[in-house]
Design an enzyme around this catalytic site. Structure first.
Site, PDB file in Angstrom:
ATOM      1  N   CYS A 116       0.818  -1.223   0.000  1.00  0.00           N
ATOM      2  CA  CYS A 116       0.000   0.000   0.000  1.00  0.00           C
ATOM      3  C   CYS A 116       0.844   1.263   0.000  1.00  0.00           C
ATOM      4  O   CYS A 116       0.361   2.342  -0.345  1.00  0.00           O
ATOM      5  CB  CYS A 116      -0.960   0.004   1.184  1.00  0.00           C
ATOM      6  N   HIS A 252      -3.171   7.690   1.609  1.00  0.00           N
ATOM      7  CA  HIS A 252      -3.587   6.350   1.190  1.00  0.00           C
ATOM      8  C   HIS A 252      -4.995   6.117   1.726  1.00  0.00           C
ATOM      9  O   HIS A 252      -5.302   6.464   2.869  1.00  0.00           O
ATOM     10  CB  HIS A 252      -2.614   5.314   1.745  1.00  0.00           C
ATOM     11  N   ASN A 282     -10.027   0.173  -0.470  1.00  0.00           N
ATOM     12  CA  ASN A 282      -8.573   0.234  -0.413  1.00  0.00           C
ATOM     13  C   ASN A 282      -8.010  -0.388  -1.693  1.00  0.00           C
ATOM     14  O   ASN A 282      -8.095  -1.598  -1.886  1.00  0.00           O
ATOM     15  CB  ASN A 282      -8.098  -0.526   0.834  1.00  0.00           C
TER      16      ASN A 282
HETATM   17  O1  UT7 Z   1      -3.831  -0.467   3.388  1.00  0.00           O
HETATM   18  C1  UT7 Z   1      -2.953  -1.320   4.029  1.00  0.00           C
HETATM   19  C2  UT7 Z   1      -2.990  -1.145   5.467  1.00  0.00           C
HETATM   20  N1  UT7 Z   1      -4.220  -1.643   6.003  1.00  0.00           N
HETATM   21  C3  UT7 Z   1      -4.934  -0.880   6.804  1.00  0.00           C
HETATM   22  O2  UT7 Z   1      -4.609   0.272   6.991  1.00  0.00           O
HETATM   23  C4  UT7 Z   1      -6.097  -1.491   7.514  1.00  0.00           C
HETATM   24  C5  UT7 Z   1      -6.033  -1.105   8.945  1.00  0.00           C
HETATM   25  N2  UT7 Z   1      -7.086  -1.677   9.734  1.00  0.00           N
HETATM   26  C6  UT7 Z   1      -8.378  -1.292   9.634  1.00  0.00           C
HETATM   27  O3  UT7 Z   1      -8.739  -0.504   8.788  1.00  0.00           O
HETATM   28  C7  UT7 Z   1      -9.347  -1.811  10.664  1.00  0.00           C
HETATM   29  O4  UT7 Z   1      -8.625  -2.469  11.680  1.00  0.00           O
HETATM   30  C8  UT7 Z   1     -10.434  -2.774  10.087  1.00  0.00           C
HETATM   31  C9  UT7 Z   1     -11.439  -2.004   9.252  1.00  0.00           C
HETATM   32  C10 UT7 Z   1      -9.751  -3.832   9.246  1.00  0.00           C
HETATM   33  C11 UT7 Z   1     -11.179  -3.463  11.228  1.00  0.00           C
HETATM   34  O5  UT7 Z   1     -11.717  -2.497  12.122  1.00  0.00           O
HETATM   35  P1  UT7 Z   1     -11.500  -2.652  13.704  1.00  0.00           P
HETATM   36  O6  UT7 Z   1     -12.265  -1.587  14.335  1.00  0.00           O
HETATM   37  O7  UT7 Z   1     -10.016  -2.697  13.950  1.00  0.00           O
HETATM   38  O8  UT7 Z   1     -12.183  -4.038  14.024  1.00  0.00           O
HETATM   39  P2  UT7 Z   1     -11.548  -5.391  14.595  1.00  0.00           P
HETATM   40  O9  UT7 Z   1     -10.633  -6.013  13.586  1.00  0.00           O
HETATM   41  O10 UT7 Z   1     -10.975  -5.129  15.954  1.00  0.00           O
HETATM   42  O11 UT7 Z   1     -12.844  -6.287  14.739  1.00  0.00           O
HETATM   43  C12 UT7 Z   1     -13.899  -5.897  15.571  1.00  0.00           C
HETATM   44  C13 UT7 Z   1     -15.016  -6.925  15.442  1.00  0.00           C
HETATM   45  C14 UT7 Z   1     -14.537  -8.369  15.605  1.00  0.00           C
HETATM   46  O12 UT7 Z   1     -15.518  -9.069  16.323  1.00  0.00           O
HETATM   47  P3  UT7 Z   1     -15.339  -9.315  17.904  1.00  0.00           P
HETATM   48  O13 UT7 Z   1     -14.035 -10.062  18.047  1.00  0.00           O
HETATM   49  O14 UT7 Z   1     -15.279  -7.954  18.532  1.00  0.00           O
HETATM   50  O15 UT7 Z   1     -16.549 -10.114  18.241  1.00  0.00           O
HETATM   51  C15 UT7 Z   1     -14.513  -8.880  14.174  1.00  0.00           C
HETATM   52  O16 UT7 Z   1     -14.705 -10.261  14.112  1.00  0.00           O
HETATM   53  O17 UT7 Z   1     -15.617  -6.839  14.134  1.00  0.00           O
HETATM   54  C16 UT7 Z   1     -15.685  -8.157  13.555  1.00  0.00           C
HETATM   55  N3  UT7 Z   1     -15.619  -8.037  12.120  1.00  0.00           N
HETATM   56  C17 UT7 Z   1     -16.695  -7.856  11.335  1.00  0.00           C
HETATM   57  N4  UT7 Z   1     -18.006  -7.775  11.622  1.00  0.00           N
HETATM   58  C18 UT7 Z   1     -18.850  -7.574  10.597  1.00  0.00           C
HETATM   59  C19 UT7 Z   1     -14.509  -8.045  11.326  1.00  0.00           C
HETATM   60  N5  UT7 Z   1     -14.861  -7.874  10.045  1.00  0.00           N
HETATM   61  C20 UT7 Z   1     -16.209  -7.754  10.015  1.00  0.00           C
HETATM   62  C21 UT7 Z   1     -17.153  -7.552   8.988  1.00  0.00           C
HETATM   63  N6  UT7 Z   1     -18.452  -7.459   9.323  1.00  0.00           N
HETATM   64  N7  UT7 Z   1     -16.776  -7.406   7.699  1.00  0.00           N
END
Ligand code: UT7
Length: 325
Positions: A116, A252, A282
């Site tokens: 990225c 980005h 993304n």
């Molecule tokens: O471009 C390259 C670099 N990449 C990035 O910059 C990405 C950086 N990360 C992010 O943008 C965020 O971390 C995400 C959008 C990927 C995730 O957001 P988050 O607020 O960090 O959520 P999380 O990964 O901590 O997950 C929270 C909850 C989890 O459930 P529990 O464990 O709290 O029960 C996940 O299982 O959200 C759940 N979850 C979803 N729920 C519904 C994860 N993906 C989904 C989904 N729909 N698609």
């Protein structure tokens, strides 16, 4: 006198297939919602490659648009630097495929792979080629087909990424050596391989498959805002500019919350940030040139504007570029 790499043209290509969040919500096994995707990432829709689209075909289309914007032809170009992690084949480079598609028979072309952060790395490389006198006109492209490396059963990644391409034409121009010059004023590149397991593709020549993207999103998130603000500040210090002189951030486009957090740390209001994540998702190395092209079409990036662009991704690799359009 100081040699500068000045933007002469910009363009992009997006596949015709637009996928709204509702399409993922309708997949019962995925267990996701439009609401979750929008609130956690800011993404509402993304484009996915159709049968005719490859990374190199999209890159060539973006390059043609940038050349038209610069009123140049492929014959005017000395080098093609293409940022991608999803080249059509292991080799030759997607950049040489673009060269062929454009009918370029001279100059040189190569890919840059920094995931990225790829477009920031490509800009820094193109700038180095220009200021060292190895090329006068460089096509700098970011192009990706991340839909090909999605695990469609993994809701934590497959809803986040999209496909597309963007391109800039850079040309050598003498500047005065001050921050009032047009062109690239400073660059800052970083990587730290200790974090390689946070974001990677589980395939390649060692597995004989192209593999799927794996990401510990919340771990990447933890690094993102701090490292992006820090690299942006380093590049701004090198350029000799302060936050109040900056006209636009072109970040980005991974997550609206990262974009907002970084802008806040940089003391730059959101109405000076080009945001396209809602429409593109993304697109990895393509996201910055896509945002530049769309931002320019919206009238956001004007000639003479001071722009900071920053990105982070797999590696981890991150960096920033300060340029005056
Ligand atoms: O471009 C390259 C670099 N990449 C990035 O910059 C990405 C950086 N990360 C992010 O943008 C965020 O971390 C995400 C959008 C990927 C995730 O957001 P988050 O607020 O960090 O959520 P999380 O990964 O901590 O997950 C929270 C909850 C989890 O459930 P529990 O464990 O709290 O029960 C996940 O299982 O959200 C759940 N979850 C979803 N729920 C519904 C994860 N993906 C989904 C989904 N729909 N698609």
């Amino acid at each position: 006198m100081t040699m500068r790499a000045v933007v002469r043209g910009v363009g992009h290509y997006l596949p015709t297939r637009v996928v709204e969040n509702a399409e993922f919500e309708a997949m019962p096994d995925l267990d996701t919602t439009d609401e979750w995707i929008k609130t956690r990432s800011g993404i509402e829709r993304r484009h996915f490659a159709t049968d005719g689209d490859t990374t190199s075909s999209m890159a060539a289309a973006a390059a043609r648009a940038a050349l038209a914007d610069a009123a140049m032809s492929a014959d005017d170009i000395d080098a093609v630097v293409l940022a991608t992690s999803t080249a059509d084949l292991t080799f030759p480079s997607a950049a040489t495929m673009v060269q062929s598609a454009l009918g370029m028979t001279r100059g040189f072309a190569f890919d840059v792979q920094a995931v990225c952060a790829g477009f920031v790395y490509a800009l820094a490389n193109a700038n180095a080629l220009i200021i060292s006198g190895q090329a006068r006109r460089v096509l700098v492209i970011g192009a990706e087909t991340f839909s090909k490396i999605m695990d469609w059963t993994d809701r934590s990644t497959c809803v986040l990424f999209g496909d597309g391409a963007g391109a800039l034409v850079l040309e050598a121009e003498d500047g005065a050596g001050t921050s009032a010059d047009r062109g690239i004023l400073a660059t800052d590149l970083n990587s730290d391989g200790r974090y390689r397991d946070l974001l990677y593709v589980d395939g390649g020549v060692s597995t004989g498959t192209s593999g799927y993207l794996r990401m510990q999103g919340n771990q990447v998130f933890r690094h993102a805002v701090e490292k992006l603000a820090s690299t942006a500040h380093t590049a701004m210090d090198r350029a000799g500019v302060t936050a109040d002189e900056v006209d636009w951030i072109v970040p980005h486009q991974a997550n609206i919350r990262i974009i907002q957090g970084t802008a806040k740390k940089m003391n730059i209001p959101m109405d000076q940030v080009v945001v396209t994540v809602q429409d593109h998702g993304n697109t990895s190395a393509a996201s910055i040139p896509l945002a530049m092209s769309v931002g320019r079409a919206r009238g956001q990036l004007k000639d003479g504007d001071l722009i900071v662009t920053e990105a982070i991704g797999g590696g981890l690799a991150w960096g920033a570029v300060v340029l005056r359009w």
